[in-house]
Write a protein that holds these residues in place. Structure first.
Motif, PDB file in Angstrom:
ATOM      1  N   VAL A 119       0.020  -6.787   7.193  1.00  0.00           N
ATOM      2  CA  VAL A 119      -1.213  -7.045   6.436  1.00  0.00           C
ATOM      3  C   VAL A 119      -1.307  -6.071   5.272  1.00  0.00           C
ATOM      4  O   VAL A 119      -1.142  -4.858   5.442  1.00  0.00           O
ATOM      5  N   TYR A 120      -1.583  -6.619   4.086  1.00  0.00           N
ATOM      6  CA  TYR A 120      -1.858  -5.835   2.883  1.00  0.00           C
ATOM      7  C   TYR A 120      -3.241  -6.244   2.379  1.00  0.00           C
ATOM      8  O   TYR A 120      -3.591  -7.430   2.398  1.00  0.00           O
ATOM      9  N   SER A 121      -4.007  -5.264   1.907  1.00  0.00           N
ATOM     10  CA  SER A 121      -5.336  -5.602   1.400  1.00  0.00           C
ATOM     11  C   SER A 121      -5.783  -4.605   0.340  1.00  0.00           C
ATOM     12  O   SER A 121      -5.237  -3.506   0.231  1.00  0.00           O
ATOM     13  N   VAL A 122      -6.769  -5.031  -0.424  1.00  0.00           N
ATOM     14  CA  VAL A 122      -7.434  -4.181  -1.411  1.00  0.00           C
ATOM     15  C   VAL A 122      -8.937  -4.397  -1.271  1.00  0.00           C
ATOM     16  O   VAL A 122      -9.383  -5.428  -0.774  1.00  0.00           O
ATOM     17  N   THR A 123      -9.708  -3.425  -1.708  1.00  0.00           N
ATOM     18  CA  THR A 123     -11.160  -3.565  -1.728  1.00  0.00           C
ATOM     19  C   THR A 123     -11.522  -4.686  -2.711  1.00  0.00           C
ATOM     20  O   THR A 123     -10.922  -4.773  -3.786  1.00  0.00           O
ATOM     21  N   PRO A 124     -12.462  -5.551  -2.367  1.00  0.00           N
ATOM     22  CA  PRO A 124     -12.857  -6.618  -3.308  1.00  0.00           C
ATOM     23  C   PRO A 124     -13.251  -6.041  -4.674  1.00  0.00           C
ATOM     24  O   PRO A 124     -13.867  -4.981  -4.755  1.00  0.00           O
ATOM     25  N   VAL A 125     -12.869  -6.748  -5.724  1.00  0.00           N
ATOM     26  CA  VAL A 125     -13.098  -6.309  -7.098  1.00  0.00           C
ATOM     27  C   VAL A 125     -14.205  -7.154  -7.722  1.00  0.00           C
ATOM     28  O   VAL A 125     -14.163  -8.392  -7.655  1.00  0.00           O
ATOM     29  N   GLN A 126     -15.207  -6.472  -8.332  1.00  0.00           N
ATOM     30  CA  GLN A 126     -16.293  -7.191  -8.998  1.00  0.00           C
ATOM     31  C   GLN A 126     -15.735  -8.100 -10.083  1.00  0.00           C
ATOM     32  O   GLN A 126     -14.839  -7.713 -10.829  1.00  0.00           O
ATOM     33  N   TYR A 127     -16.257  -9.294 -10.184  1.00  0.00           N
ATOM     34  CA  TYR A 127     -15.912 -10.337 -11.141  1.00  0.00           C
ATOM     35  C   TYR A 127     -14.575 -11.013 -10.853  1.00  0.00           C
ATOM     36  O   TYR A 127     -14.160 -11.887 -11.610  1.00  0.00           O
ATOM     37  N   ALA A 128     -13.872 -10.630  -9.792  1.00  0.00           N
ATOM     38  CA  ALA A 128     -12.613 -11.303  -9.460  1.00  0.00           C
ATOM     39  C   ALA A 128     -12.920 -12.633  -8.792  1.00  0.00           C
ATOM     40  O   ALA A 128     -13.744 -12.718  -7.889  1.00  0.00           O
ATOM     41  N   SER A 129     -12.255 -13.680  -9.242  1.00  0.00           N
ATOM     42  CA  SER A 129     -12.393 -14.977  -8.586  1.00  0.00           C
ATOM     43  C   SER A 129     -11.193 -15.268  -7.701  1.00  0.00           C
ATOM     44  O   SER A 129     -11.206 -16.206  -6.923  1.00  0.00           O
TER      45      SER A 129
END
Length: 178
Positions: A119-129
């Protein structure tokens, strides 16, 4: 007499609608119509309201909750005992922010070919769709494509390389890698 003037302070999801009103000595209620077409659909009170006297008075309305990168129509409107008068239609387009870099990718950085369920992940990014992940040759996303968290399987013949991700929307993208 009502005249629509240019919107100011246009941001990603906000704008200030502007106009002028001369009440011609009749107390005049001021509002603004706005929307995606000249049918408008939304009406908000102007500031100040009512307008009185015989001088041309600047009026405005701060609006929010708009969609990014979207064309809006608007006009000022005055209502008094003489009737309703609407200013000319004008338009503005909200800004289109490019999402920031996704930041640190969490997940295993060293592993062997043939490993599955990584599993790879990143913190959600504002304005990313959406999120576009790039993997080494022989690696496959098995779950979570286009999201901020993916599950990856590496074939026995997988090559070494980097895991990269870009946060994107209709305006552009920024990326990070591990």
């Amino acid at each position: 007499t009502v005249v629509t003037t240019a919107a100011t302070g246009v941001g990603n999801t906000t704008a200030t609608l502007n106009g002028t009103v001369n009440a011609n000595n009749s107390s005049t209620t001021v509002s603004f119509d706005y929307g995606l077409t000249t049918s408008y659909g939304t009406n908000v009170a102007g500031v100040p309201t009512p307008v009185t006297g015989i001088t041309t008075t600047p009026v405005s309305a701060a609006i929010s909750g708009l969609s990014i990168n979207t064309l809006y129509h608007f006009r000022v409107k005055g209502i008094n005992s003489a009737g309703t008068s609407s200013g000319n239609d004008m338009t503005f387009t909200t800004l289109c922010p490019i999402p920031a870099s996704p930041g640190i990718i969490t997940g295993t950085s060293t592993l062997c070919a043939g490993t599955t369920g990584v599993v790879y992940s990143v913190t959600p990014v504002q304005y990313a769709s959406g999120y576009n992940w790039t993997l080494p040759v022989g690696a496959t996303i098995t779950a979570g494509a286009n999201t901020n968290s993916i599950t990856v399987s590496f074939s026995p013949s997988a090559l070494s390389g980097f895991v990269m991700v870009s946060a994107n929307n209709v305006c552009g993208s920024c990326f990070d890698w591990i």
